[in-house]
Design a protein around this motif. Structure first.
Motif, PDB file in Angstrom:
ATOM      1  N   UNK A 116       0.607  -1.156   0.155  1.00  0.00           N
ATOM      2  CA  UNK A 116      -0.003   0.256   0.495  1.00  0.00           C
ATOM      3  C   UNK A 116       1.233   1.578  -0.117  1.00  0.00           C
ATOM      4  N   UNK A 117       1.241   1.171   0.407  1.00  0.00           N
ATOM      5  CA  UNK A 117       2.606   2.747   0.846  1.00  0.00           C
ATOM      6  C   UNK A 117       3.463   2.976  -0.690  1.00  0.00           C
ATOM      7  N   UNK A 118       4.292   1.891  -1.441  1.00  0.00           N
ATOM      8  CA  UNK A 118       4.788   1.612  -2.196  1.00  0.00           C
ATOM      9  C   UNK A 118       3.258   2.385  -3.154  1.00  0.00           C
ATOM     10  N   UNK A 119       2.239   2.192  -3.563  1.00  0.00           N
ATOM     11  CA  UNK A 119       1.644   2.736  -4.309  1.00  0.00           C
ATOM     12  C   UNK A 119       1.366   3.725  -4.174  1.00  0.00           C
ATOM     13  N   UNK A 120       0.774   4.770  -2.937  1.00  0.00           N
ATOM     14  CA  UNK A 120       0.843   5.460  -2.481  1.00  0.00           C
ATOM     15  C   UNK A 120       2.353   6.476  -3.184  1.00  0.00           C
ATOM     16  N   UNK A 121       3.266   6.371  -3.267  1.00  0.00           N
ATOM     17  CA  UNK A 121       4.652   7.143  -3.819  1.00  0.00           C
ATOM     18  C   UNK A 121       4.529   6.705  -5.381  1.00  0.00           C
ATOM     19  N   UNK A 122       3.478   5.932  -5.941  1.00  0.00           N
ATOM     20  CA  UNK A 122       3.857   5.986  -6.992  1.00  0.00           C
ATOM     21  C   UNK A 122       2.805   6.782  -8.053  1.00  0.00           C
ATOM     22  N   UNK A 123       2.192   7.020  -7.089  1.00  0.00           N
ATOM     23  CA  UNK A 123       0.591   8.071  -7.375  1.00  0.00           C
ATOM     24  C   UNK A 123       0.853   9.297  -6.931  1.00  0.00           C
ATOM     25  N   UNK A 124       1.932   9.787  -6.024  1.00  0.00           N
ATOM     26  CA  UNK A 124       3.030  11.077  -6.126  1.00  0.00           C
ATOM     27  C   UNK A 124       4.004  11.293  -7.054  1.00  0.00           C
ATOM     28  N   UNK A 125       4.867  10.308  -8.006  1.00  0.00           N
ATOM     29  CA  UNK A 125       5.845   9.587  -8.272  1.00  0.00           C
ATOM     30  C   UNK A 125       4.856  10.409  -9.622  1.00  0.00           C
ATOM     31  N   UNK A 126       3.936   9.588 -10.089  1.00  0.00           N
ATOM     32  CA  UNK A 126       2.886  10.017 -11.090  1.00  0.00           C
ATOM     33  C   UNK A 126       2.694  11.385 -11.081  1.00  0.00           C
ATOM     34  N   UNK A 127       2.074  11.571 -10.109  1.00  0.00           N
ATOM     35  CA  UNK A 127       1.339  13.314 -10.132  1.00  0.00           C
ATOM     36  C   UNK A 127       2.702  14.266 -10.872  1.00  0.00           C
ATOM     37  N   UNK A 128       3.932  14.071 -10.388  1.00  0.00           N
ATOM     38  CA  UNK A 128       5.246  14.509 -10.404  1.00  0.00           C
ATOM     39  C   UNK A 128       4.907  14.621 -12.102  1.00  0.00           C
ATOM     40  N   UNK A 129       5.636  14.046 -12.428  1.00  0.00           N
ATOM     41  CA  UNK A 129       5.972  13.279 -13.697  1.00  0.00           C
ATOM     42  C   UNK A 129       4.617  13.778 -14.827  1.00  0.00           C
ATOM     43  N   UNK A 130       3.583  13.949 -14.429  1.00  0.00           N
ATOM     44  CA  UNK A 130       2.098  14.403 -15.607  1.00  0.00           C
ATOM     45  C   UNK A 130       2.831  15.575 -15.583  1.00  0.00           C
ATOM     46  N   UNK A 131       3.337  16.529 -13.983  1.00  0.00           N
ATOM     47  CA  UNK A 131       3.470  17.717 -14.094  1.00  0.00           C
ATOM     48  C   UNK A 131       4.535  18.521 -15.012  1.00  0.00           C
ATOM     49  N   UNK A 132       5.258  17.505 -15.508  1.00  0.00           N
ATOM     50  CA  UNK A 132       6.400  18.306 -16.032  1.00  0.00           C
ATOM     51  C   UNK A 132       6.325  17.831 -17.858  1.00  0.00           C
ATOM     52  N   UNK A 133       5.067  17.028 -17.602  1.00  0.00           N
ATOM     53  CA  UNK A 133       4.228  17.243 -19.572  1.00  0.00           C
ATOM     54  C   UNK A 133       5.275  15.978 -19.826  1.00  0.00           C
ATOM     55  N   UNK A 134       5.992  14.635 -19.261  1.00  0.00           N
ATOM     56  CA  UNK A 134       6.499  13.421 -20.103  1.00  0.00           C
ATOM     57  C   UNK A 134       5.021  12.737 -20.414  1.00  0.00           C
ATOM     58  N   UNK A 135       5.245  12.195 -21.154  1.00  0.00           N
ATOM     59  CA  UNK A 135       4.618  11.231 -22.227  1.00  0.00           C
ATOM     60  C   UNK A 135       4.210   9.433 -20.800  1.00  0.00           C
ATOM     61  N   UNK A 136       2.852   8.953 -21.079  1.00  0.00           N
ATOM     62  CA  UNK A 136       3.030   7.573 -20.636  1.00  0.00           C
ATOM     63  C   UNK A 136       3.808   7.607 -19.027  1.00  0.00           C
ATOM     64  N   UNK A 137       2.949   8.107 -18.356  1.00  0.00           N
ATOM     65  CA  UNK A 137       3.364   8.980 -16.872  1.00  0.00           C
ATOM     66  C   UNK A 137       2.994   7.635 -16.449  1.00  0.00           C
ATOM     67  N   UNK A 138       2.648   6.777 -16.402  1.00  0.00           N
ATOM     68  CA  UNK A 138       2.313   5.525 -15.399  1.00  0.00           C
ATOM     69  C   UNK A 138       3.808   4.473 -15.445  1.00  0.00           C
ATOM     70  N   UNK A 139       3.638   4.706 -16.897  1.00  0.00           N
ATOM     71  CA  UNK A 139       5.229   3.715 -16.744  1.00  0.00           C
ATOM     72  C   UNK A 139       6.329   4.306 -16.736  1.00  0.00           C
TER      73      UNK A 139
END
Length: 178
Positions: A116-139
């Motif tokens: 669960x903690x890892x999933x929460x971290x990935x959500x934060x990471x996805x938000x940061x990746x999306x915020x800088x305009x990268x494509x294929x955010x989850x990957x």
């Protein structure tokens, strides 16, 4: 002053950081915290509850680091995000190396406790990746998480005591964002 639950969880975390997951017992926490025998098991009834408390304290400390950064503007470019993550690698790999070793000990010894903690971290990471305009955010977020985990594992084990090269990490993370 922290409450009894937090004191016991921090003591448990310190035991895992120093001696690994095998050292984590209710009695060991009681002894290390200087509390009467049975105190830890009254708060954390099972070993799983004790492991979960350690995971929760690790996550709380990680989030405190993120909140300390709350005054800084969020990374707006891929270079800024790479800089920020390279900085975190230095913090977790040097200043908080013992806690990082504890995180890996729990991840290996009780992997279900960190899902669960890892999933929460990935959500934060996805938000940061999306915020800088990268494509294929989850990957890309998973790639960055995997890179950071691997870099930290080597830093706190085989490269223990070696200096971190933030520039090299910055460059690698930047490539993962393109």
């Amino acid at each position: 002053m922290p409450d009894r639950r937090t004191i016991l969880a921090d003591t448990a975390l310190a035991l895992v950081a120093a001696d690994g997951l095998k050292a984590l017992t209710h009695r060991a926490v009681d002894a290390a915290a200087g509390v009467p025998t049975g105190s830890t098991s009254n708060v954390f009834r099972t070993r799983r509850a004790l492991v979960d408390a350690v995971v929760d304290r690790l996550e709380a400390r990680d989030l405190a680091l993120w909140h300390d950064d709350a005054g800084a503007p969020p990374p707006g470019t891929r270079d800024e995000l790479a800089d920020r993550l390279a900085h975190y690698l230095e913090v977790f790999g040097v200043a908080q190396a013992e806690l990082t070793r504890a995180r890996f000990a729990i991840s290996i010894g009780a992997p279900d406790a960190v899902v669960a903690a890892h999933a929460r971290f990935l959500t934060i990471a996805e938000g940061m990746v999306a915020a800088v305009g990268a494509d294929d955010v989850p990957r890309r977020a998973r790639w960055i998480a995997d890179y950071c985990d691997g870099a930290l594992l080597h830093q706190v084990t085989a490269r223990r005591g070696d200096a971190i090269d933030p520039g090299a990490h910055r460059s690698a993370i930047r490539r993962l964002l393109d």
